[in-house]
Enzyme design. Sequence first.
Site, PDB file in Angstrom:
ATOM      1  N   SER A 134     -16.917 -36.201   0.467  1.00 35.52           N
ATOM      2  CA  SER A 134     -16.293 -37.182  -0.434  1.00 35.52           C
ATOM      3  C   SER A 134     -17.364 -38.116  -0.965  1.00 35.52           C
ATOM      4  O   SER A 134     -18.342 -38.417  -0.268  1.00 35.52           O
ATOM      5  CB  SER A 134     -15.248 -38.004   0.323  1.00 35.52           C
ATOM      6  OG  SER A 134     -14.796 -39.078  -0.474  1.00 35.52           O
ATOM      7  N   TYR A 169     -12.901 -43.143   7.335  1.00 35.38           N
ATOM      8  CA  TYR A 169     -12.908 -41.928   6.511  1.00 35.38           C
ATOM      9  C   TYR A 169     -14.295 -41.725   5.892  1.00 35.38           C
ATOM     10  O   TYR A 169     -14.852 -40.620   5.931  1.00 35.38           O
ATOM     11  CB  TYR A 169     -11.850 -42.064   5.416  1.00 35.38           C
ATOM     12  CG  TYR A 169     -11.871 -40.976   4.374  1.00 35.38           C
ATOM     13  CD1 TYR A 169     -11.273 -39.739   4.606  1.00 35.38           C
ATOM     14  CD2 TYR A 169     -12.476 -41.180   3.129  1.00 35.38           C
ATOM     15  CE1 TYR A 169     -11.288 -38.746   3.643  1.00 35.38           C
ATOM     16  CE2 TYR A 169     -12.496 -40.197   2.162  1.00 35.38           C
ATOM     17  CZ  TYR A 169     -11.896 -38.977   2.430  1.00 35.38           C
ATOM     18  OH  TYR A 169     -11.921 -37.990   1.467  1.00 35.38           O
TER      19      TYR A 169
END
Length: 248
Positions: free
Chosen positions: A143, A157
């Site tokens: 990501s 995350y």
Amino acid sequence: MPRVALITGASRGIGRATALALASIGWAVGINYTRRMEAAQQTAADVEAAGGQALLLQADVADERAVSAMFDALAERFGYIDALVNNAGIVAASMPLADMDAARLARMFEVNVLGAYLCAREAARRMSTDRGGRGGAIVNVSSAASRLGSPNEYVDYAGSKGAVDTMTIGLAKELGPRGVRVNAVRPGLIETEIHASGGRPERASVLGAQTPLGRAGHADEVAAAIVWLLDEQASYVNGALLDVSGGR
Ligand code: NAP
């Protein structure tokens, strides 16, 4: 003989788009999911409607036994594996680290880090040419958060995706000599259900408008990058972290 890919988290979002994109160019696909069986069945039906072969594979990627059984089932059906798309991942509600409990942190790292490592390990065991495999390619779905840090949203995350980036760099060096290229894509704000699962369904469209391209991305735009990295066209690309984030 079709090329065979296992895609984790292929019932929805980026994984589903990747399954359909690979099927459209003749790959057979293992469609992993964990809870949403109907969505996974729909992906499999759409792959088959497009003339492709699909195998449904239920497994929590954080469960070592289930992961190993999943790779066994793929081998039983197709006999070999050419690619892993290490895509399954989760977010949780946006909040500062100070408000996160240990259970949330543990699950984030279990799924996004342990799960990605376990799947990559099984792929390495089966694809490496020095272990009887045919070689191939792994694409890890990281990501843009790994370089942005996601302050006040989910630093957990972001850190989990930092681990995925680092695994990509190490495994590319470890497996390159063994016939397996390893790369990552780092999506930015992509329109999928992951944002709703973090409590903010509007997140991608609202924040996407502020990016250099003025919009959120689509799952098939990430899938296209994954397909290219798996393909022979990317035969000299190894250890790359490819941003698919509209310049964010
Ligand atoms: P999504 O629409 O929420 O889909 C998540 C997929 O992962 C589903 O197929 C889900 O299966 C599966 N999954 C979740 N936990 C799992 C587990 N423990 N074991 C096996 N499968 C599991 O997500 P997405 O947006 O497509 O995200 C895919 C990947 O892209 C993730 O790694 C995410 O971090 C990354 N990413 C997404 C964005 C974005 O903006 N969308 C941006 C950057 C990176 P079920 O259907 O069974 O629940």
